[in-house]
Design an enzyme around this catalytic site. Structure first.
Site, PDB file in Angstrom:
ATOM      1  N   ASP A   1      50.666  32.077  36.907  1.00 25.22           N
ATOM      2  CA  ASP A   1      51.556  31.866  37.960  1.00 25.22           C
ATOM      3  C   ASP A   1      51.912  30.398  38.332  1.00 25.22           C
ATOM      4  O   ASP A   1      51.371  29.612  37.610  1.00 25.22           O
ATOM      5  CB  ASP A   1      51.176  32.809  39.107  1.00 25.22           C
TER       6      ASP A   1
ATOM      7  N   GLY B   1      48.638  43.618  40.955  1.00 25.94           N
ATOM      8  CA  GLY B   1      47.555  42.594  41.496  1.00 25.94           C
ATOM      9  C   GLY B   1      48.142  41.322  41.657  1.00 25.94           C
ATOM     10  O   GLY B   1      49.025  40.939  41.127  1.00 25.94           O
ATOM     11  N   LYS B   2      47.419  40.452  42.318  1.00 24.50           N
ATOM     12  CA  LYS B   2      47.662  38.925  42.542  1.00 24.50           C
ATOM     13  C   LYS B   2      46.580  38.365  42.815  1.00 24.50           C
ATOM     14  O   LYS B   2      45.492  38.881  43.441  1.00 24.50           O
ATOM     15  CB  LYS B   2      48.767  38.628  43.262  1.00 24.50           C
ATOM     16  N   GLY B   3      46.530  36.878  42.532  1.00 17.49           N
ATOM     17  CA  GLY B   3      45.487  36.185  42.863  1.00 17.49           C
ATOM     18  C   GLY B   3      45.923  34.580  43.206  1.00 17.49           C
ATOM     19  O   GLY B   3      46.999  34.325  43.139  1.00 17.49           O
TER      20      GLY B   3
ATOM     21  N   VAL C   1      43.930  40.139  45.184  1.00 18.42           N
ATOM     22  CA  VAL C   1      44.343  41.515  45.959  1.00 18.42           C
ATOM     23  C   VAL C   1      44.829  42.637  44.626  1.00 18.42           C
ATOM     24  O   VAL C   1      45.536  41.975  43.820  1.00 18.42           O
ATOM     25  CB  VAL C   1      45.508  41.336  46.928  1.00 18.42           C
TER      26      VAL C   1
END
Ligand code: NAD
Length: 424
Positions: A154, A113-115, A68
């Site tokens: 992460d 952002g992040k995934g 995202v």
């Protein structure tokens, strides 16, 4: 989205609700233009990928992954990739928005952002993890890159994962692109000081809070939850700086010594035994109760939703430094405020990590690497400036530090959007 103040603890603990609530509160206080509010209240890009991977026993499994990008208004999206069984699109959305605000608070030129991939790294072999990482990277390849979106580690991912992402991306580009991810091993374009950066950032902002209250490290008792990357490093650096770290809380137990724990010996003991349980130079205490010990600084650095409306009234600390992401639910905010707890919110307190990630990206693009002193000096400068920006904003607008941090971040991102005319 509306600002609902009647919520259950379940709602408090939903990261998307939490992110939305704080966003709406800050947007309302700023009197944010409705159009900009819509832009910032929605993720710019959401990608779901379902991809096959051959497991070690020959079976084919299909995994689901997300990436995202919440905002790229101020620069490429920046944010980690999480491997965990309970990853969801809602969680990734919330974490991506948090990254936008965090990067804006420390004023670095990144969006958010992040995934994530739904998988359990604890039961997967290294080979399976490598294949999942490479296939996930191939699926999102068009959407990442040094100028577009820069992943990082992460929960459940680490510098090895970043090396695999970097290699997969580079294979497709036909040349080595180190700046596509941060948190890489030092020998593959990583930055000196990155692994200590988040804990060091916590120390720097806590030092600033102490100076504000005329307190001294030697008479400051600290309780830390989580003895991992963030909490372990913060404990080491704080003990070295003269703080009395009186308790460390882990998932299985908590240890306590009123004179201050010997952190180096505790770390060596944990490495040797795999746990802090039974540490001979401390007393074991209830891990749930240890959060509410008499102390000056409480530093949650393990997980989200630790301080909620159900227990915030029991916090005794004068200063709450949020090393973890989202350790305090929005239901607890007003209780802490009424008690006069000085909160250093997560999007400021733990921003040392993304700040040194930014340094890593800069160094990779320059092809010129800095020594550790330069990294630490520049980190200190950014953390001190950001602390002053947030507390100055809080004083000016008569709001608490968390609301100030969100308002400052929203204001900066909204200003970039207006300058660019993205919504025209
Ligand atoms: P980590 O896995 O290295 O450490 C977490 C530690 O917390 C581990 O020692 C684990 O055993 C312990 N723990 C887990 N559950 C616990 C519980 N219920 N009670 C007490 N201890 C528990 O993770 P980390 O990188 O230190 O990240 C911790 C938090 O900080 C996360 O919220 C993460 O998102 C956030 N954060 C990390 C970074 C970073 O650079 N690593 C940057 C910003 C924010």
């Amino acid at each position: 989205m509306t600002l609902d103040t009647t919520v259950s603890v379940d709602q408090e603990e939903n990261p998307l609700e939490s992110a939305a609530h704080r966003f709406e509160e800050a947007a309302a206080k700023l009197g944010l233009d409705d159009g900009v509010r819509k832009v910032l209240g929605t993720a710019a890009m959401e990608l779901t990928v379902n991809f096959p991977v051959v497991l070690d026993d020959g079976r084919i499994e299909v995994f689901t992954g997300y990436r995202v990008q919440h905002s790229i208004a101020r620069g490429p999206a920046k944010g980690g990739v999480r491997f965990a069984p309970d990853v969801s699109l809602d969680e990734v959305r919330a974490l991506a928005a948090w990254m936008t605000w965090k990067c804006a608070v420390v004023n670095i030129p990144f969006g958010g952002g992040k995934g994530g991939v739904i998988c359990n790294p604890q039961i997967l072999s290294d080979g399976e993890l490598e294949r999942i990482t490479r296939r996930y990277t191939a699926e999102i390849l068009e959407f990442i890159g040094p100028e577009r979106d820069v992943p990082a580690p992460d929960m459940g991912t680490n510098e090895q994962t970043m090396a695999w992402i970097m290699d997969t991306y580079s294979m497709h580009k036909r040349h080595t692109v180190t700046a596509v991810v941060t948190g890489k091993p030092l020998d593959l374009g990583g930055s000196r000081g990155r692994s200590e950066a988040t804990g060091r950032g916590c120390l720097i902002v806590t030092n600033q809070a102490l100076a504000r209250f005329g307190m001294r490290p030697e008479s400051t008792r600290v309780v830390i939850q989580g003895f991992g990357n963030v909490g372990g490093m913060a404990a080491r650096l704080m003990a070295k700086a003269g703080y009395k770290v009186i308790s460390i809380i882990e998932y299985d137990t908590a240890v306590y010594n009123s004179d201050g724990l010997d952190i180096e010996t505790l770390a060596a003991y944990r490495t040797q035994t795999g746990s802090i349980a039974g540490f001979p130079l401390a007393q074991e205490v209830d891990r749930h109760e240890a959060l509410f010990l008499d102390c000056e600084v409480l530093l949650p650095a393990a997980k989200e939703n630790v301080i909620t409306s159900a227990n915030a009234s029991r916090v005794k600390a004068r200063i709450l430094c949020e090393g973890a992401n989202g350790p305090t639910t929005f239901g607890a905010d007003s209780i802490l405020q009424d008690k006069g707890v000085f909160v250093i919110p997560d999007i400021l307190a733990n921003a040392g990590g993304v700040t040194v990630s930014y340094f890593e990206w800069v160094q990779d693009r320059q092809g010129y690497f800095w020594n550790e002193k330069l990294v630490n000096d520049r980190l200190e400068e950014i953390m001190v400036d950001s602390f002053n920006d947030v507390t100055g904003y809080a004083a000016k607008h008569a709001v608490n530090n968390r609301t100030a941090a969100y308002m400052l971040a929203l204001d900066r991102v909204a200003f970039a959007i207006k300058l660019r005319g993205l919504y025209a």
